[in-house]
Enzyme design. Structure first.
Site, short mmCIF file in Angstrom:
data_model
loop_
_atom_site.label_atom_id
_atom_site.label_comp_id
_atom_site.label_asym_id
_atom_site.label_seq_id
_atom_site.Cartn_x
_atom_site.Cartn_y
_atom_site.Cartn_z
N ASP A 342 10.52 4.23 33.85
CA ASP A 342 9.51 4.97 34.61
C ASP A 342 8.72 5.94 33.73
O ASP A 342 9.15 6.28 32.64
CB ASP A 342 10.21 5.79 35.71
CG ASP A 342 11.26 6.74 35.15
OD1 ASP A 342 12.01 6.31 34.24
OD2 ASP A 342 11.31 7.90 35.56
N GLU A 343 7.58 6.34 34.26
CA GLU A 343 6.76 7.40 33.68
C GLU A 343 6.59 7.28 32.16
O GLU A 343 6.84 8.21 31.42
CB GLU A 343 7.37 8.78 34.03
CG GLU A 343 7.42 9.03 35.53
CD GLU A 343 7.98 10.39 35.90
OE1 GLU A 343 7.35 11.07 36.73
OE2 GLU A 343 9.05 10.79 35.39
#
Ligand SMILES: *[C@@H]1O[C@H](CO)[C@@H](O)[C@H](O)[C@H]1NC(C)=O
Ligand SMILES: *[C@@H]1O[C@H](CO)[C@@H](O)[C@H](O)[C@H]1NC(C)=O
Length: 552
Positions: A342-343
């Site tokens: 993620d991210e």
């Protein structure tokens, strides 16, 4: 002063007169039952609600020397026996001491007259299978029958038996008038099984270190709500507390030398959880959220001034990931492993000359390289016989490149699982708007009404949603406030994930669900869990004012 003396001498004898004779004239428990209308405030509330149950209107007493009788190929398991001992302490919390100061005689009288009159003196547990592997989708069903003379739990696996024992413990309540443990609304017939195979709670030990004993307390509390997966977000940007034998400098990235987990600690946590029917899914989040890795191995950073994502251009990066996963495989038998993903901000790749060069040589954009990294990490996990779990961004960035075994972990908002299952992937629901416990202004009823299958109508696609998870991100919690941030709201998700959709959908939140949750929160408190008041608008706040646990 004089007035106090007056009260003391005058009223105390009256109080004694009024209170003491009452129990002494009683010749047995049945009398007490019929003469004193019992105060039915809590004893028959169950959480989470079983799939099917019927109850009656009798009250049974439970023998404080309740005996465990086991049967079936798996009945003699340590998992069953140890659970019985744990729950014996919980159920007979008030019956442990023989000494009752001024009431010694009363107690003796009661004992002599009723000792053989307990309705329930045996708990019979039958477990059909002796396979104790805690696989994903393990059979957790059980049947619990409570009739006079006998309580039986029948299950296919020891894990079903554990769920049945928890339910049995919730049927038992201590009656202060007779000083016995009672089961109200007997007889009971309960046929129960979970709605979803994956019912998780995530802990983040990178933003704040959580001592092993605290993790164990949380695991214990999870079992009360029938959660079955602890998702352990072990490492992140801020710290790397875990020992990795093949790369012994990785935990140089811990906050301090004592805020660390040895491999023995991790093994201990996994075993402790298994005894409670809870799997531990480890997470090693790559390639973002990884700055702390470079404290011990600076080569993992694209450069000393641009520290994440992990350097995609070096073989060393994947050697380290491979070393970590090979080590963790010895500790974590659960077939799911979380690879994060993620991210990911690829700026450090496009801005660092040697990585930029590598991108050019391989004709990759930074986003392509992110996909390359995730797929390569998945291949390592797959080679360790793990099914990879990835946060939803990986699926959104390259929905067609991932392994078909991928489990997409929703978090950003609602409505993602419908897309993931339409592509044939499995999905875990954790919509942050409702199931991120660090969002402290989300109230319990918003947690409760979140629905993992929302927007998915095709039964074959619905099956791909393996369950859901509440996430306790660690920036603003540590040992001082974690339990009250998790509880009681996590329990709302636990019921959504365990109980049949129809029974949670048609429930009247205010009149039927709330009283049960109030009761469950008091149960958690009695068991030593620092669950916050249910009605809080901000989680984990102290009570507003004086009042009963059952009304706040
Ligand atoms: C990591 O810690 C070990 C043991 O304290 C030490 O010998 C080593 O120099 C450290 N490495 C780095 C890169 O900090
Ligand atoms: C809850 O907090 C979030 C994040 O601080 C904020 O965006 C949201 O508006 C708040 N909601 C309510 C109902 O206060």
């Amino acid at each position: 002063m004089l007035l106090h003396m007056f009260y003391f001498f005058f009223f105390i004898p009256c109080v004694l007169f009024v209170v003491l004779p009452q129990p002494l004239v009683v010749d047995g428990l049945r009398e007490i039952r019929t003469k004193q209308p019992h105060f039915d405030e809590s004893p028959t509330y169950l959480w989470p609600l079983p799939a099917e149950f019927t109850s009656g209107d009798e009250v049974f007493t439970v023998d404080p020397s309740l005996e465990l009788v086991v049967d079936g190929a798996g009945g003699a398991s340590d998992i069953v026996r140890e659970a019985f001992e744990r729950y014996r302490k919980i159920i007979f919390e008030h019956s442990g001491s023989d000494y009752v100061a001024g009431r010694f005689r009363f107690k003796r009288v009661l004992r002599e007259s009723i000792i053989s009159e307990y309705d329930v003196s045996q708990l019979k547990i039958t477990v059909h299978s002796d396979n104790e592997e805690l696989q994903f989708g393990v059979d957790e069903s059980y049947t619990l029958l409570v009739s006079a003379g006998e309580v039986t739990i029948e299950a296919n696996t020891v894990y079903g038996a554990l769920r049945g024992i928890e339910t049995f413990s919730q049927l038992c309540s201590f009656d202060y008038a007779t000083k016995t443990v009672q089961i109200h609304k007997a007889p009971w017939v309960i046929h129960d099984q979970p709605r979803f195979a994956y019912r998780g709670l995530m802990l983040d030990t990178a933003r704040h270190y959580l001592p092993v004993g605290v993790i164990k307390q949380i695991i214990d509390s999870m079992s009360y709500a029938k959660f079955n997966v602890l998702h352990w977000h072990i490492v992140d940007k801020e710290s790397f507390p875990l020992e990795v034998p093949s790369y012994p400098n990785l935990w140089n990235g811990s906050y301090s030398k004592s805020e660390r987990y040895t491999v023995e600690d991790a093994y201990e946590i996994v075993n402790f959880a298994k005894m409670r029917g809870i799997n531990v899914m480890a997470e090693v989040d790559v390639p973002g959220h990884s700055e702390s890795w470079g404290v011990g191995y600076p080569d993992l950073w694209p450069s000393p001034t641009c520290k994440e994502p992990l350097d995609v251009s070096k073989d060393f990066t994947f050697d380290v990931i491979s070393g970590i996963l090979t080590g963790l495989r010895q500790i974590f038998p659960f077939e799911l492993f979380h690879l994060g993903g993620d991210e990911v901000d690829t700026k450090c790749w496009s801005q660092t000359p040697h990585v930029q060069q590598w991108l050019q040589d391989n004709n990759l954009t930074p986003t392509d390289a992110y996909g390359y990294f995730v797929v390569k990490a998945q291949e390592i996990a797959l080679s360790e016989n793990w099914s990879p779990v990835n946060w939803q961004e990986a699926f959104q960035a390259f929905p067609y490149n991932l392994s078909p075994q991928t489990i997409v972990h929703n978090w950003v908002g609602p409505g993602l699982c419908p897309y993931a299952v339409a592509e044939g992937y499995r999905c875990i629901f954790s919509n942050q708007k409702v199931w991120y416990l660090d969002h402290v202004n989300v109230t319990w009823d918003e947690v409760y009404t979140a629905e993992p299958l929302e927007g998915i109508y095709d039964p074959s696609q619905q099956k791909l949603v393996i369950g859901g998870e509440v996430c306790m991100w660690g920036e603003h919690v540590d040992t001082s406030d974690i339990q009250q941030t998790i509880w009681p709201r996590a329990a709302a998700a636990a019921e959504r994930l365990w109980s049949p959709r129809e029974s949670t959908l048609k429930a009247n939140i205010a009149t039927t669900t709330l009283p049960r949750l109030l009761n469950f929160r008091c149960l958690l408190n009695r068991r030593g869990v620092a669950a916050a008041p249910v009605k809080n608008l901000q989680a984990r706040q102290a009570p507003d004012s004086a009042g009963s646990c059952y009304d706040q």
